[in-house]
Design an enzyme around this catalytic site. Structure first.
Site, PDB file in Angstrom:
ATOM      1  N   ASP A 157     -31.624 -41.198  44.771  1.00 47.48           N
ATOM      2  CA  ASP A 157     -30.970 -40.351  44.359  1.00 47.48           C
ATOM      3  C   ASP A 157     -31.323 -40.616  42.452  1.00 47.48           C
ATOM      4  OD1 ASP A 157     -27.217 -39.950  44.410  1.00 47.48           O
ATOM      5  OD2 ASP A 157     -28.589 -39.775  42.278  1.00 47.48           O
TER       6      ASP A 157
ATOM      7  N   HIS B 146     -22.542 -36.453  52.620  1.00 46.90           N
ATOM      8  CA  HIS B 146     -23.463 -37.858  51.852  1.00 46.90           C
ATOM      9  C   HIS B 146     -22.698 -38.689  51.497  1.00 46.90           C
ATOM     10  CE1 HIS B 146     -23.440 -35.358  48.244  1.00 46.90           C
ATOM     11  NE2 HIS B 146     -22.752 -36.131  47.601  1.00 46.90           N
TER      12      HIS B 146
END
Ligand code: AMP
Length: 130
Positions: free
Chosen positions: A29, A93
């Site tokens: 991320d 996700h």
């Protein structure tokens, strides 16, 4: 139009890739809650995780488990926190976040700003654990 995650999977947008198989893709991320914060996404474009079929959802969790085990070996933490938010990117996700306390999984807390070198070092540590 392709989602940002599809463009990452296709290599049009760079990422710090952690793992990939025929159906799923994992990458760091860019706005992490902790070093090692990783996203696991299906290559198939589906908006929300619970729109996946039962079999695909199961396969995604098994893939996420392998990624989580590698993160856990690579970085100091007590657990790998698992979260589904999905309010920003309309492509299913799972967030995997190394945690030591409950508060480490608070998405409202300040996120880390890592340099490219720091991202690369984290990527290297995790990918060596597969
Ligand atoms: P959410 O949809 O609310 O689960 O949040 C989407 C997550 O994707 C956030 O944690 C973002 O930091 C992350 N994100 C968005 N764009 C990128 C990108 N280009 N590379 C890596 N992570 C991203």
């Amino acid at each position: 139009m392709a989602t940002i995650f599809s463009r990452i999977i296709q290599g049009e947008i760079p990422c710090y890739k952690i793992a990939e198989d025929e159906r799923f893709f994992a990458f760091l991320d860019i706005n992490p809650l902790a070093k090692g914060h990783t996203l696991v996404v299906p290559k198939k474009e589906v908006d929300y995780i619970f729109q996946l079929g039962d079999e695909e959802l199961g396969q995604m969790m098994v893939f996420a488990k392998k990624v989580a085990q590698a993160i856990e070996k690579a970085l100091p933490c007590k657990r790998i926190g698992v979260a589904v938010i999905g309010l920003e990117v309309p492509h299913a996700h799972i967030h995997l976040v190394p945690i030591t306390t409950e508060g480490d999984l608070d998405f409202k807390k300040p996120h880390l700003k890592l340099t490219p070198e720091e991202f690369l070092a984290v990527q290297d540590k995790i990918t060596k654990m597969f």
